[in-house]
Design an enzyme around this catalytic site. Structure first.
Site, PDB file in Angstrom:
ATOM      1  CB  CYS A  44      36.106  20.182 -83.394  1.00  0.00           C
ATOM      2  SG  CYS A  44      35.902  18.470 -83.563  1.00  0.00           S
ATOM      3  CB  CYS A  49      38.636  16.681 -82.369  1.00  0.00           C
ATOM      4  SG  CYS A  49      37.697  17.973 -81.319  1.00  0.00           S
ATOM      5  CE  LYS A  52      43.263  14.648 -80.607  1.00  0.00           C
ATOM      6  NZ  LYS A  52      42.861  15.536 -79.617  1.00  0.00           N
ATOM      7  CE1 TYR A 180      41.179  17.714 -70.771  1.00  0.00           C
ATOM      8  CE2 TYR A 180      40.900  15.980 -72.365  1.00  0.00           C
ATOM      9  CZ  TYR A 180      40.453  16.722 -71.345  1.00  0.00           C
ATOM     10  OH  TYR A 180      39.212  16.121 -70.666  1.00  0.00           O
ATOM     11  CD  GLU A 184      44.904  15.063 -77.154  1.00  0.00           C
ATOM     12  OE1 GLU A 184      44.085  14.208 -76.793  1.00  0.00           O
ATOM     13  OE2 GLU A 184      44.841  15.971 -77.941  1.00  0.00           O
ATOM     14  CG  HIS A 438      38.922 -14.341 -73.061  1.00  0.00           C
ATOM     15  ND1 HIS A 438      39.765 -13.755 -72.027  1.00  0.00           N
ATOM     16  CD2 HIS A 438      39.437 -15.509 -73.218  1.00  0.00           C
ATOM     17  CE1 HIS A 438      40.819 -14.373 -71.947  1.00  0.00           C
ATOM     18  NE2 HIS A 438      40.749 -15.443 -72.684  1.00  0.00           N
ATOM     19  CD  GLU A 443      39.074 -10.692 -70.895  1.00  0.00           C
ATOM     20  OE1 GLU A 443      38.194 -11.470 -70.433  1.00  0.00           O
ATOM     21  OE2 GLU A 443      40.008 -11.026 -71.550  1.00  0.00           O
TER      22      GLU A 443
HETATM   23  P1  NDP Z   1      44.493  22.773 -70.448  1.00  0.00           P
HETATM   24  O1  NDP Z   1      43.851  23.746 -69.589  1.00  0.00           O
HETATM   25  O2  NDP Z   1      44.067  21.329 -70.274  1.00  0.00           O
HETATM   26  O3  NDP Z   1      45.919  22.677 -69.972  1.00  0.00           O
HETATM   27  C1  NDP Z   1      46.657  24.129 -69.901  1.00  0.00           C
HETATM   28  C2  NDP Z   1      48.096  23.598 -69.197  1.00  0.00           C
HETATM   29  O4  NDP Z   1      48.807  24.779 -69.302  1.00  0.00           O
HETATM   30  C3  NDP Z   1      48.019  23.425 -67.726  1.00  0.00           C
HETATM   31  O5  NDP Z   1      48.852  22.130 -67.511  1.00  0.00           O
HETATM   32  C4  NDP Z   1      48.241  24.588 -67.018  1.00  0.00           C
HETATM   33  O6  NDP Z   1      49.063  24.358 -65.687  1.00  0.00           O
HETATM   34  C5  NDP Z   1      49.096  25.114 -68.036  1.00  0.00           C
HETATM   35  N1  NDP Z   1      49.217  26.753 -68.005  1.00  0.00           N
HETATM   36  C6  NDP Z   1      48.409  27.479 -67.971  1.00  0.00           C
HETATM   37  N2  NDP Z   1      48.898  28.640 -67.796  1.00  0.00           N
HETATM   38  C7  NDP Z   1      50.319  28.787 -67.646  1.00  0.00           C
HETATM   39  C8  NDP Z   1      51.383  29.434 -67.589  1.00  0.00           C
HETATM   40  N3  NDP Z   1      51.183  30.752 -67.489  1.00  0.00           N
HETATM   41  N4  NDP Z   1      52.653  29.102 -67.312  1.00  0.00           N
HETATM   42  C9  NDP Z   1      52.883  27.640 -67.656  1.00  0.00           C
HETATM   43  N5  NDP Z   1      51.856  26.867 -67.797  1.00  0.00           N
HETATM   44  C10 NDP Z   1      50.569  27.198 -67.884  1.00  0.00           C
HETATM   45  O7  NDP Z   1      44.542  23.519 -71.776  1.00  0.00           O
HETATM   46  P2  NDP Z   1      44.823  23.027 -73.124  1.00  0.00           P
HETATM   47  O8  NDP Z   1      45.379  24.060 -74.205  1.00  0.00           O
HETATM   48  O9  NDP Z   1      45.626  21.637 -73.121  1.00  0.00           O
HETATM   49  O10 NDP Z   1      43.498  22.442 -73.851  1.00  0.00           O
HETATM   50  C11 NDP Z   1      42.317  23.513 -73.985  1.00  0.00           C
HETATM   51  C12 NDP Z   1      41.079  22.545 -73.685  1.00  0.00           C
HETATM   52  O11 NDP Z   1      40.733  22.135 -74.891  1.00  0.00           O
HETATM   53  C13 NDP Z   1      41.175  21.235 -72.539  1.00  0.00           C
HETATM   54  O12 NDP Z   1      40.823  21.985 -71.173  1.00  0.00           O
HETATM   55  C14 NDP Z   1      40.105  20.420 -73.236  1.00  0.00           C
HETATM   56  O13 NDP Z   1      38.663  20.837 -72.503  1.00  0.00           O
HETATM   57  C15 NDP Z   1      40.284  20.704 -74.667  1.00  0.00           C
HETATM   58  N6  NDP Z   1      40.838  19.575 -75.332  1.00  0.00           N
HETATM   59  C16 NDP Z   1      40.393  18.409 -75.435  1.00  0.00           C
HETATM   60  C17 NDP Z   1      40.829  17.306 -76.132  1.00  0.00           C
HETATM   61  C18 NDP Z   1      40.204  15.931 -75.914  1.00  0.00           C
HETATM   62  O14 NDP Z   1      39.096  15.857 -75.789  1.00  0.00           O
HETATM   63  N7  NDP Z   1      41.279  14.805 -76.398  1.00  0.00           N
HETATM   64  C19 NDP Z   1      42.322  17.496 -76.672  1.00  0.00           C
HETATM   65  C20 NDP Z   1      42.692  19.039 -76.721  1.00  0.00           C
HETATM   66  C21 NDP Z   1      42.100  19.956 -75.972  1.00  0.00           C
HETATM   67  P3  NDP Z   1      48.162  24.084 -64.636  1.00  0.00           P
HETATM   68  O15 NDP Z   1      47.280  22.804 -64.573  1.00  0.00           O
HETATM   69  O16 NDP Z   1      49.050  24.285 -63.744  1.00  0.00           O
HETATM   70  O17 NDP Z   1      46.911  25.162 -64.396  1.00  0.00           O
END
Ligand code: NDP
Length: 453
Positions: A44, A49, A52, A180, A184, A438, A443
């Protein structure tokens, strides 16, 4: 507590959950050590976080400068420049400041910080280099690490870890994934002038979010010039001079200056020796615990990203507090994973809490759906073509608001307050009887009168 052992609690990992557990436990009189191999504050603070969000501010500042023109400011064309190395340096200085705060917080709490990589020699002994320490309890709070899918050329791919220290911005970038981190970073890069393509293997990115939110976000990101390509994946990557040639599953090819994978994160348990001690691991590679964070080995507990609960800092913090009370306090308190609000800091932001429309329908609710789409007031004069979306999912029978979703400026800030109402079980009638503030976008959440479905 026994003093035959060096400590009452050794925590492996000084991330959000580990540090909270350490401080809370030390405050209760426990002798606590934290072992950390990398940086205080974990993902984080160092590569998640915090940096980012700073990058999102940096990226969005470009639009703010453009928008100022409509408010009377003279913003001469071509005279506004951006210095990536300054943003990174300023961000690094801020992270170092936070690392220092974390160090002092632990020191002031009386927690021993042990630098190095830990492994478990037995169920009460942690080895760090040539030293070993015994403890009544051991907590694994080692977090998670980005995963890059196995494709030819994967060694060319960067992850969020490296993006935070990128020496210079490329002209073009490919962001791989649709969660996510992908949305981002696509927003950050595009806002800084990088020609950005996001590749997602499914029909529509942000799986798990409300479908309206997903579609709306896609439309807004496209307006900002981000090239979203769905139902396509990377087959291979080849390094050619200073460029990468990316071969896609639909037979097309992309040339780009950078490929960033944001394709999920795995539990970081390498070299700990957990399985040899009888700690069970799930098929997805997470440490298996019960609802009290207990592994199959009585002295070993685990929390945070490593146990596969939602990978969110506030979740790890809450877990640290519950576990500390269990180990050294009155044992009261348990985790409640329902209605966890989250924000995605894409541009514009997403804020969400509670059930999506699809989840609510699947759970058998008869629903009323309220939906509002509008141009935020700021953009009347800025002239920017950006819109906001708000959506409430209401159980028709009880009138309870089951979910609230927003895409738009400050969605994260707005959703935090709405989350309290949803957690408290607020009804739509109570939303309606709440006075609006407002003029705000927020709102709109208390003025949506007519259901759209
Ligand atoms: P996520 O699990 O959110 O997303 C992973 C993405 O990668 C999905 O779209 C998934 O597709 C895709 N994917 C997975 N495997 C493959 C593959 N073999 N080939 C192609 N695409 C693939 O992970 P992130 O890495 O984005 O983030 C990890 C975690 O970190 C998040 O789940 C969240 O909990 C946390 N986070 C939170 C944030 C916040 O609160 N603002 C900011 C950043 C991270 P599919 O959907 O099809 O499975």
């Amino acid at each position: 507590m026994s003093d035959k052992q060096d400590f009452d609690l050794i925590i492996i990992g000084a991330g959000s959950g580990g540090v909270r557990l350490a401080r809370m436990s030390a405050a209760k009189g426990a002798r606590v050590a934290v072992v950390e191999s990398r940086y205080l504050g974990g993902t984080c603070v160092n590569v998640g976080c915090v940096p980012k969000k700073l990058f999102v501010y940096g990226s969005h500042a470009g639009e703010d400068i453009e928008d100022a023109a409509g408010y009377g400011w003279n913003v001469p064309d071509g005279q506004v420049t951006f210095d990536w190395t300054r943003l990174v340096a300023n961000k690094n200085a801020e992270i170092e400041r936070l690392n220092g705060i974390y160090g002092r917080m632990l020191e002031n709490a009386g927690v021993t910080v042990i630098e190095g990589t830990a492994s478990l020699a037995d169920d009460h002994t942690v080895v760090v280099g040539d030293r070993s320490f015994t403890s009544k309890h051991i907590t694994v709070a080692t977090g998670s690490w980005p995963v890059v899918p196995e494709v030819p050329g994967k060694e060319c791919v960067l992850t969020s870890n490296e993006m935070f220290y990128l020496p210079q911005l490329p002209r073009q970038a490919v962001v791989w994934g649709g969660g996510y981190i992908a949305v981002e970073f696509a927003g950050i890069l595009a806002g800084l002038g990088v020609e950005t393509t996001l590749l997602y293997r499914g029909e529509l990115f942000l799986r798990g979010f409300d479908d309206d939110v997903r579609e709306f976000t896609a439309a807004e990101m496209r307006k900002k010039g981000i090239n979203l390509r769905f139902e396509v994946n990377i087959e291979s990557i080849e390094s050619e001079d200073a460029h990468y040639a990316v071969e896609l599953t639909d037979g097309s090819r992309l040339n780009t200056g950078l490929v960033m994978a944001a394709t999920g994160r795995r539990a970081l348990v390498d070299g700990l020796g957990l399985e040899q001690l009888g700690v069970q691991m799930s098929a997805s590679g997470h440490v298996v615990v019960d609802d009290q964070f207990q592994t199959a080995v009585p002295s070993i507990t685990a929390l945070g990203d490593v146990i596969g609960t939602p990978q969110l800092t506030p979740v790890a913090l809450a877990q640290g507090m519950v576990l500390s009370r269990r180990l050294f306090g009155d044992g009261k308190g348990e985790m409640d994973y329902s209605s966890i609000p989250t924000a995605v800091f894409c541009q514009p932001n997403i804020g969400t809490v509670g059930l999506t429309e699809a989840e609510a329908r699947e759970a058998g609710h008869k629903l009323r759906i309220y939906r509002s789409e509008f141009k935020p007031m700021k953009h009347t004069l800025s002239g920017r073509d950006e819109r906001a979306l708000m959506k409430l999912i209401v159980d028709d029978e009880s009138d309870r608001v089951l979910g609230a979703h927003m895409v738009g400026p400050d969605a994260g800030e707005i959703t935090q307050g709405i989350a309290v109402a949803i957690k408290a079980g607020a009804t739509k009638a109570q939303f309606d009887s709440t006075m609006g503030i407002h003029p705000t976008s927020a709102e709109e959440f208390v003025t949506m009168r007519n259901p759209v479905a």
